[in-house]
Enzyme design. Structure first.
Site, PDB file in Angstrom:
ATOM      1  NE  ARG A 185      69.187  25.381  58.367  1.00  0.00           N
ATOM      2  CZ  ARG A 185      67.993  25.932  58.276  1.00  0.00           C
ATOM      3  NH1 ARG A 185      67.849  27.226  58.383  1.00  0.00           N
ATOM      4  NH2 ARG A 185      66.907  25.185  58.100  1.00  0.00           N
ATOM      5  N   GLY A 242      61.047  22.075  54.192  1.00  0.00           N
ATOM      6  CA  GLY A 242      59.719  21.514  53.934  1.00  0.00           C
ATOM      7  C   GLY A 242      59.667  20.520  52.774  1.00  0.00           C
TER       8      GLY A 242
HETATM    9  P1  ADP Z   1      64.280  28.070  58.277  1.00  0.00           P
HETATM   10  O1  ADP Z   1      64.215  26.795  59.044  1.00  0.00           O
HETATM   11  O2  ADP Z   1      65.462  28.918  58.516  1.00  0.00           O
HETATM   12  O3  ADP Z   1      62.985  28.776  58.242  1.00  0.00           O
HETATM   13  P2  ADP Z   1      63.881  26.838  55.814  1.00  0.00           P
HETATM   14  O4  ADP Z   1      63.644  25.498  56.364  1.00  0.00           O
HETATM   15  O5  ADP Z   1      62.782  27.584  55.188  1.00  0.00           O
HETATM   16  O6  ADP Z   1      64.624  27.696  56.862  1.00  0.00           O
HETATM   17  O7  ADP Z   1      65.121  26.774  54.818  1.00  0.00           O
HETATM   18  C1  ADP Z   1      65.907  27.889  54.523  1.00  0.00           C
HETATM   19  C2  ADP Z   1      66.467  27.743  53.158  1.00  0.00           C
HETATM   20  O8  ADP Z   1      67.379  26.673  53.137  1.00  0.00           O
HETATM   21  C3  ADP Z   1      65.453  27.445  52.103  1.00  0.00           C
HETATM   22  O9  ADP Z   1      65.919  28.014  50.912  1.00  0.00           O
HETATM   23  C4  ADP Z   1      65.461  25.933  52.030  1.00  0.00           C
HETATM   24  O10 ADP Z   1      65.033  25.500  50.779  1.00  0.00           O
HETATM   25  C5  ADP Z   1      66.912  25.648  52.294  1.00  0.00           C
HETATM   26  N1  ADP Z   1      67.188  24.413  53.039  1.00  0.00           N
HETATM   27  C6  ADP Z   1      66.847  24.147  54.304  1.00  0.00           C
HETATM   28  N2  ADP Z   1      67.322  22.948  54.695  1.00  0.00           N
HETATM   29  C7  ADP Z   1      67.981  22.455  53.635  1.00  0.00           C
HETATM   30  C8  ADP Z   1      68.707  21.253  53.397  1.00  0.00           C
HETATM   31  N3  ADP Z   1      68.845  20.291  54.335  1.00  0.00           N
HETATM   32  N4  ADP Z   1      69.258  21.078  52.186  1.00  0.00           N
HETATM   33  C9  ADP Z   1      69.134  22.018  51.236  1.00  0.00           C
HETATM   34  N5  ADP Z   1      68.466  23.172  51.401  1.00  0.00           N
HETATM   35  C10 ADP Z   1      67.898  23.386  52.571  1.00  0.00           C
HETATM   36  P1  ADP Z   2      62.097  20.642  57.630  1.00  0.00           P
HETATM   37  O1  ADP Z   2      63.426  20.053  57.904  1.00  0.00           O
HETATM   38  O2  ADP Z   2      61.712  20.572  56.206  1.00  0.00           O
HETATM   39  O3  ADP Z   2      61.951  21.987  58.272  1.00  0.00           O
HETATM   40  P2  ADP Z   2      60.436  19.611  59.800  1.00  0.00           P
HETATM   41  O4  ADP Z   2      60.616  18.258  60.380  1.00  0.00           O
HETATM   42  O5  ADP Z   2      60.918  20.764  60.597  1.00  0.00           O
HETATM   43  O6  ADP Z   2      61.089  19.643  58.359  1.00  0.00           O
HETATM   44  O7  ADP Z   2      58.900  19.805  59.452  1.00  0.00           O
HETATM   45  C1  ADP Z   2      58.452  20.902  58.690  1.00  0.00           C
HETATM   46  C2  ADP Z   2      56.986  21.157  58.989  1.00  0.00           C
HETATM   47  O8  ADP Z   2      56.188  19.994  58.695  1.00  0.00           O
HETATM   48  C3  ADP Z   2      56.657  21.462  60.443  1.00  0.00           C
HETATM   49  O9  ADP Z   2      56.855  22.815  60.754  1.00  0.00           O
HETATM   50  C4  ADP Z   2      55.216  21.025  60.550  1.00  0.00           C
HETATM   51  O10 ADP Z   2      54.333  22.003  60.067  1.00  0.00           O
HETATM   52  C5  ADP Z   2      55.149  19.819  59.641  1.00  0.00           C
HETATM   53  N1  ADP Z   2      55.382  18.593  60.417  1.00  0.00           N
HETATM   54  C6  ADP Z   2      56.547  17.956  60.567  1.00  0.00           C
HETATM   55  N2  ADP Z   2      56.410  16.863  61.350  1.00  0.00           N
HETATM   56  C7  ADP Z   2      55.128  16.811  61.721  1.00  0.00           C
HETATM   57  C8  ADP Z   2      54.357  15.917  62.532  1.00  0.00           C
HETATM   58  N3  ADP Z   2      54.883  14.835  63.121  1.00  0.00           N
HETATM   59  N4  ADP Z   2      53.040  16.188  62.693  1.00  0.00           N
HETATM   60  C9  ADP Z   2      52.472  17.261  62.106  1.00  0.00           C
HETATM   61  N5  ADP Z   2      53.130  18.127  61.328  1.00  0.00           N
HETATM   62  C10 ADP Z   2      54.450  17.917  61.121  1.00  0.00           C
END
Ligand code: ADP
Ligand code: ADP
Ligand code: MG
Length: 446
Positions: A292, A165
């Site tokens: 992962r 996020g």
């Molecule tokens: P999930 O998608 O498994 O719910 P999160 O997106 O919440 O996981 O991320 C899991 C953990 O890994 C968190 O501690 C987040 O801050 C970390 N994390 C996720 N993606 C990355 C990344 N690309 N680089 C560094 N830390 C990451």
């Molecule tokens: P991360 O790698 O940090 O998990 P994501 O691309 O999966 O990033 O996005 C994390 C969150 O941000 C989503 O679960 C959603 O709530 C919000 N989000 C991401 N892209 C969009 C979008 N195009 N429109 C609305 N919400 C979004």
């Protein structure tokens, strides 16, 4: 079967992986930073090697020291957990070059699918619906403005290499665009050491639905159903559940078919998650793939009985999937919450410190994954997640009641936590009814 796994991670996920290895009679090596000397993962593994100082860049991201630790201890494989090096294609490649099995997909697949830009291109080619968007690498402000106008506001800017996020901003109008670009670039540089950004259409009031997949090295692919991760704060998940109440069987089948298609199109192997957004009209769009194990994998484990980490290890050992799709049953309803050391009344500020008292809940259908114990000191260097509580009920109502009971029994003394906030969340009427979208926490709860 692999014989000795080094776990390149810490906290609850390292403990989770060590447990799976022990069940499979595989030796384990923990790595730890100097301040994690007394961590649970360090104590539970058969061997433990110090790989550097507290800051992750000097320890859990220190590729050279991790590979050396594997070498010294004779580990034949590395499980990266989540975060840290888990989606780092270069690291996966280095493991291969050192003759160490990386427990995850091949590095070339991580390169394709772990990147938000590359994966979307590939998904488009495979006819999977993708949120309209564009890579902004090497584009100047004038070009970005034109692209944003073409996509149509609101738009969302993301760090191309982002995760957890971080490095995400919604932009509602042209006049806010430049400032948002600067903020996202800065956050991306800080968090991911890479300031490439991506722009896409902001989907309003969506639900986050993801599909867990497993694929072996013989072309067998199965899915383990969906998880609804709509409850988020600042684009970070707080509560995850399955099944999702917004999917009917028809839509569920369509989304899972797309997830399998994504796996095929990328020659994906091992465990992975395909993330989608579902809009108000029940259109769904591919968002990203996490190459992962994920934080919320226990939701699926409790619902299906499949141990995803053990399957990851079997796949990496060159075995066939031990399940056929037709043998996967989905029973009841599962909810997980993330218990963090943070203060919700101070804008969720992290609250490191020593745990002076601890009572973990239990009972029928309650699972706790944690890396803490009474007397354990939470360091400010790593993220603030202390434990996950996962509950299994015969239906959603029973799962919520069980979760309420578990959260009321949970006592963590010495640091601030979000336990009361989680209770407020799961007793909220809109939550109970299931009528919410990704903005729910920020608009209704804080
Ligand atoms: P999930 O998608 O498994 O719910 P999160 O997106 O919440 O996981 O991320 C899991 C953990 O890994 C968190 O501690 C987040 O801050 C970390 N994390 C996720 N993606 C990355 C990344 N690309 N680089 C560094 N830390 C990451
Ligand atoms: P991360 O790698 O940090 O998990 P994501 O691309 O999966 O990033 O996005 C994390 C969150 O941000 C989503 O679960 C959603 O709530 C919000 N989000 C991401 N892209 C969009 C979008 N195009 N429109 C609305 N919400 C979004
Ligand atoms: Mg994501």
């Amino acid at each position: 079967m692999l014989k000795k796994v080094l776990i390149a991670n810490r906290g609850e996920i390292a403990v989770r992986i060590i447990r799976a290895c022990k069940e499979l009679n595989i030796k384990t090596v923990a790595v730890y930073s100097d301040i994690d000397k007394d961590s649970l993962h360090t104590k539970l593994a058969d061997e433990a090697v110090c790989i550097g100082k507290g800051p992750a860049s000097q320890s859990y991201l220190n590729v050279k020291n991790i590979l050396e630790a594997a070498n010294i201890t004779g580990a034949d494989s590395i499980h990266p957990g989540f975060g840290f090096l888990s989606e780092n294609a270069k690291f996966a490649k280095m493991c291969e070059e050192c003759n160490i099995k990386f427990i995850g997909p091949n590095f070339s697949v991580i390169e394709k699918m772990g990147d938000k830009v590359n994966s979307k291109e590939l998904m488009k080619k495979a006819d999977i619906p993708v949120i309209p968007g564009m890579d902004l690498k090497d584009k100047d402000i004038k070009e970005i403005k034109e692209i944003a106008n073409k996509i149509g506001y609101p738009v969302i800017l993301k760090a191309s290499n982002g995760g957890g996020g971080k490095g995400i901003r919604v932009v509602k109008q042209t006049k806010d665009l430049v400032e948002a670009i600067n903020i996202v670039k800065k956050e991306a540089k800080q968090a991911f050491n890479n300031d490439d950004i991506y722009i896409e259409k902001y989907i309003e009031n969506p639900r986050h639905i993801e599909v867990q997949v497993l694929a072996d090295e013989f072309g067998n692919i199965i899915h383990l159903g969906e998880r609804d991760c709509t409850i988020q704060r600042k684009n970070q998940k707080i509560l995850e559940e399955s099944p999702s109440i917004v999917l009917d069987d028809g839509l569920r089948e369509k989304i899972s078919k797309c997830a399998i298609k994504a796996v095929k199109a990328s020659n994906y192997t091992n465990a992975g998650t395909v993330e989608f957004l579902v809009d108000k009209s029940k259109n769904f769009y591919f968002m990203e793939m996490n190459t992962r194990i994920q934080v919320e994998h226990p939701v699926t484990e409790m619902l299906t009985g499949v141990d995803i980490v053990k399957e990851q290890i079997r796949i990496a050992s060159g075995e066939k999937l031990s399940y056929k799709q037709s043998k996967i049953n989905f029973t009841g309803h599962v909810i997980e919450v993330r218990v963090n050391a943070e203060n919700p009344s101070k804008n969720f500020m992290p609250s490191p410190g020593t745990i002076t008292g601890l009572n973990l809940p239990g009972g029928n259908g309650v699972r706790i994954d944690s890396g803490i114990y009474s007397g354990y000191t939470i360091s400010p260097y790593y993220d603030s997640m202390l434990a996950k509580i996962i509950v299994h009920g015969r239906d959603r109502e029973e799962a919520i009641a069980k979760l309420k009971q578990a959260l009321e029994e949970l006592v963590i003394e010495g640091v601030d936590t979000n336990i009361d906030f989680l209770l407020k969340l799961i007793t909220n009427d809109d939550f109970k009814r299931g009528s919410y979208d990704t903005s729910f926490v920020e608009e209704k709860l804080v």
